[in-house]
Design an enzyme around this catalytic site. Structure first.
Site, PDB file in Angstrom:
ATOM      1  N   GLU A  50      -5.062   2.438  -3.962  1.00  0.00           N
ATOM      2  CA  GLU A  50      -3.596   2.474  -4.003  1.00  0.00           C
ATOM      3  C   GLU A  50      -2.975   1.199  -3.449  1.00  0.00           C
ATOM      4  OE1 GLU A  50      -4.821   4.421  -0.080  1.00  0.00           O
ATOM      5  OE2 GLU A  50      -5.566   4.260  -2.130  1.00  0.00           O
TER       6      GLU A  50
ATOM      7  N   ASP B 255       0.852  -1.191   0.000  1.00  0.00           N
ATOM      8  CA  ASP B 255       0.000   0.000   0.000  1.00  0.00           C
ATOM      9  C   ASP B 255       0.882   1.232   0.000  1.00  0.00           C
ATOM     10  OD1 ASP B 255      -2.927   0.943   0.536  1.00  0.00           O
ATOM     11  OD2 ASP B 255      -1.682   2.124   1.888  1.00  0.00           O
TER      12      ASP B 255
END
Length: 339
Positions: free
Chosen positions: A260, A217
């Protein structure tokens, strides 16, 4: 494994993962199920008429179809069953024509077309070509040359057109399948592709190399979107995907898990090798200029994909490690304990 366990395993296969595999199983079982009422009445009629040889062929086909349905339902092994059904069905058709004569040659057409529904086009074409050669040998002594040529040419044309149709349909399905499983922005696999690959890995019966799952992430990515705009954020994601391609092996599979967050299926990598891969990727991102004037880092969680657990368990474990990396200050790698 007990019979009850085998039956339960078969039912579970229908309820979880492997959508494409289930579709192939359904097609094969539907083909067999439709064949039974198509053949059984003729078998009963020939029994009543005393045509024992023809009736035996018909009943053998019916029993064979029923056995295939049970086998595929309980085991899910449809590939070998598909080949066996096609050969068995073609042989029964040829024996029937040999015993009953030219009046049953019309069964050749649906039999050969059915092969393209359960086999790869080239395999179906090969089996049908052999069957056509045997059929010519059977009919040569029974038909005039013109009638024989008419039958051979029409069967050959039906096979040719069926092959072209099956081949083109396969290519179109493959292109559609690929497009559906690609992330439109980064070009890596999307969540649907990841779930399919994880399900296939979990269902694989043969022994294979150990593998690991990485969840990564981008740290503080919301600040990038807020400060530079979503267009800049998209460029960061695209550059990150390109960087991951350069720093992973050809056997690894990259997916955009959402937003993301990305996932990497490290095939053939145990926890030690996966940790090295994750650390190398973390360092590469930290030193790369994904966004001018703004440092970008990632956090990574690593879990082992053991067969004792499900894909949901692997994801939960990797996500737990990712959360630990975030809580530990970000720009870090955390690895789950070996099972």
């Amino acid at each position: 494994m007990s019979k009850t366990d085998q039956a339960n395993a078969g039912r579970w296969r229908w309820l979880s993962g492997g959508r494409q595999r289930r579709q192939e199983e359904v097609i094969l079982m539907m083909l067999c199920a439709l064949s039974i009422p198509s053949i059984l009445p003729f078998g009963i009629y020939r029994l009543l008429q005393g045509s024992w040889a023809s009736a035996a062929v018909d009943m053998a086909l019916v029993i064979g179809m029923m056995a295939v349905i049970v086998h595929v339902w309980r085991t899910g092994r449809y590939q070998v069953a598909s080949l066996g059904v096609t050969i068995f069905y073609s042989a029964g058709m040829l024996v029937t024509v040999y015993l009953r004569g030219i009046s049953l040659v019309y069964w050749v057409y649906p039999t050969m077309i059915a092969a393209y529904f359960v086999l790869r086009p080239v395999v179906a074409l090969g089996i049908n070509s052999v069957g056509l050669l045997i059929l010519v040998g059977i009919l040569m002594v029974r038909l005039e040359m013109l009638n024989l040529l008419t039958i051979v040419v029409t069967i050959a044309l039906v096979n040719f057109f069926a092959y072209i149709f099956a081949h083109r349909t396969g290519l179109q399905n493959k292109e559609l399948h690929t497009a559906v499983e690609l992330d439109f922005l980064t070009g890596v696999g999307n969540r649907r592709a990841m779930e399919r690959r994880l399900a296939e890995h979990a269902q694989e019966r043969r022994p294979h190399l150990e593998s690991s799952l990485l969840l990564l992430d981008l740290d503080h990515f919301k600040q990038v979107n807020d400060q530079y705009g979503h267009a800049a954020g998209d460029k960061v994601l695209i550059r990150l995907a390109e960087l991951m391609r350069r720093h992973t092996r050809s056997s690894d599979r990259i997916f955009r898990f959402g937003g993301e967050e990305f996932a990497i299926m490290a095939c053939g990598a145990g926890l030690s090798a996966a940790e090295q891969l994750a650390e190398g990727l973390r360092a590469a991102v930290a030193s790369a200029a994904l966004l001018e004037g703004h440092p970008i880092t990632i956090s990574i969680g690593v879990a082992y994909m053991d067969k004792e657990h499900t894909p949901a368990d692997w994801l939960a474990q990797a996500d737990k490690m990712l959360y630990a990396a975030k809580q530990g200050g970000r720009n870090a790698v955390r690895v789950a304990e070996a099972p």
